[in-house]
Scaffold this active site. Structure first.
Site: not given
Length: 506
Positions: A278, A283, A290, A301, A364
């Site tokens: 990933k 992010d 966030k 990330d 994902r």
């Protein structure tokens, strides 16, 4: 840092032998016992009973986590002698060995010792051999010696001049272990190089380590080790109909990259092991934004991507006899007027549709298209590596990586590699019942399943795209970096992955 190995027989280590060798420090381990052996006994003989007297007086008892630094010891060529407590011999496990190495390094860090003779490698942990002791020592010493700012001085206008640190380490072994030890030292250095690359990529700020930077890093690895590399840009990603990956990229001005790096060390017809990392280089959470506190750590990330690139570098340096492919989908997850919104439905490369209920569950989404893409390689196994969920930290803390796999054989191989490399994992469930939590009224699935078992449902989501091959998922959200005063990337799970591939190569 330079490592060498040397066969030494401490029974013949008198004043004109090994003890006479010049160095800044001689490191010797001592068990919690009145009985002296090996280097400790040789030192005791050469110093007319000094070690025995220290033990008898209670000044040094060999307890775990303790050390005693001696200066200008008569009969010894080294400027210093460092005694390191190993604890009880019957309890000298792999973790106790690692503790002894770290104890020695802490003691040495308070000195100017640069050239060291290291005898702890002649006292491997219970049920371990000298090769393991050497490889583990090299990786731990290099890990402790890592200094990000020294590797990237351009990031600070003023730096402390440490001027210290180990430069040369001679690892002593028994004569029968000399050949295996030399190989192990080289392999330990390769793993350390892979870990340092992984840590560098994780620690770099996201305005430097962009998707393009990751792609250029892969190109450099390919150039250095004569590997094959392919980098797909937005138009090629669109042509492949990677709708889930593209949904994450929409809010950012940084162009997405899809990296394929191939190491071909095995026979041409051998099915490859594919590592998928990933690569979210920053992010924000996207529209599902966030909190501001701690958001700076979201540069980490992309540690899954960093770890598969670091692993491939280590494998290439070692020249393992198997085929390995690293695949990295990489982009930023940013909010904007055209960013993907909660409730949007996208079509993945597999043709399955996804309702994006939370744009902060983006890892994902980029991984699922990569997991579909790798079907073309007809892989022997696929392992994806991702800082995927905060929930895995609630479950496992910062000690074990979460390991998910349908196959017991693959799961057990990864867990065994983690134990052997001291980069441990813990197997998590993938029961079919968890799939119920991903149901959507508006698409084939939602991208989240709620708070209960959130790390499990994230893995279950990925499982839907891996039906055509043997697959495992490593959730490294709790192990890829540290916060607080020690903030920085750890280099995990490069040791686990590299050991897994070493075991597979034979």
């Amino acid at each position: 840092m330079e490592f060498s190995t040397k066969a030494l027989d401490w029974a013949k280590a008198g004043p004109s032998g090994a003890l006479a060798a010049k160095s800044d420090c001689l490191v010797i381990g001592l068990f919690e016992s009145q009985t002296l052996a090996g280097a400790a006994k040789a030192l005791d003989v050469a110093t007319k009973g000094l070690v025995g007297r220290l033990v008898k007086l209670g000044d040094f008892e060999g307890k775990r986590g303790t050390s005693l630094l001696l200066h200008e010891v008569a009969g010894v060529g080294a400027a210093r002698v460092l005694l390191v407590g190993l604890g009880k011999e019957a309890e000298f496990t792999d973790r106790a060995y690692a503790e002894a190495v770290r104890t020695a390094l802490r003691a040495l860090s308070g000195t100017k010792a640069a050239n060291v003779t290291w005898t702890l490698t002649q006292q491997p942990a219970r049920d371990k051999d000298a090769a393991w002791a050497v490889l583990t020592a090299v990786t731990l010493i290099r890990e402790a010696g890592y200094r990000f700012i020294e590797r990237h001085p351009e990031l600070k206008s003023k730096r402390d001049k440490s001027g210290g640190g180990l430069r040369k380490v001679m690892l002593t072994v028994d004569a029968a272990d000399a050949k295996a030890a030399a190989v192990a030292a080289a392999r330990g250095a390769a793993i350390a190089n892979g870990m340092e690359l992984t840590r560098d990529l994780g620690n770099l700020p996201s305005n430097i380590c962009t998707p393009t930077y990751l792609a250029n890093t892969a190109r450099q690895i390919a150039k250095d080790f004569k590997l094959k590399v392919e980098v797909l840009g937005r138009k090629q990603i669109e042509a492949l109909k990677m709708g889930a990956f593209l949904a994450v990229t929409k809010g950012s001005q940084e162009p997405p990259q899809f990296i394929v790096l191939r190491y071909e060390g095995g026979p041409a017809k051998q099915a490859p092991v594919v590592l998928v990392g990933k690569g979210i280089t920053f992010d924000t959470g996207g529209i599902s934004l966030k909190p501001g506190e701690g958001m700076d750590e979201m540069k980490f990330d992309m540690c899954g991507a960093a770890s598969v690139l670091g692993t491939l570098r280590a494998v290439a340096e070692m020249g393992l006899k198997l085929n390995v492919i690293a695949v990295v989908p990489t982009c930023e997850n940013m909010p904007s007027g055209i960013a993907t919104k909660p409730g949007d439905v996208v079509t993945s490369m597999s043709g399955q549709t996804i309702e994006i209920l939370n744009t902060d569950a983006e890892g994902r989404l980029i991984l699922c298209d990569a997991l579909t893409y790798v079907e073309r390689f007809r892989p022997a196994a696929v392992i994806d590596v991702a800082t995927l969920t905060g929930a895995v930290i609630i479950a496992l803390g910062h000690i074990n990586t979460g390991v998910y796999a349908r196959s017991d054989a693959l799961a057990n191989a990864l867990l065994a590699a983690g134990k052997q490399s001291l980069d441990t994992g813990w197997r998590m469930p993938l029961d079919e019942e968890y799939q119920e939590l991903l149901k959507s009224n508006f698409a084939d699935m939602g991208n989240i399943g709620g708070r209960p078992a959130a790390s499990v449902t994230a893995a279950c989501f990925l499982a839907r795209f891996t039906e055509k091959y043997d697959w495992a998922h490593l959730d490294i959200a709790g192990t890829a970096w540290k916060s607080g005063a020690a903030k920085g990337a750890t280099g995990r799970p490069v040791p686990l992955l590299t050991r897994f591939l070493m075991d597979r190569a034979g």
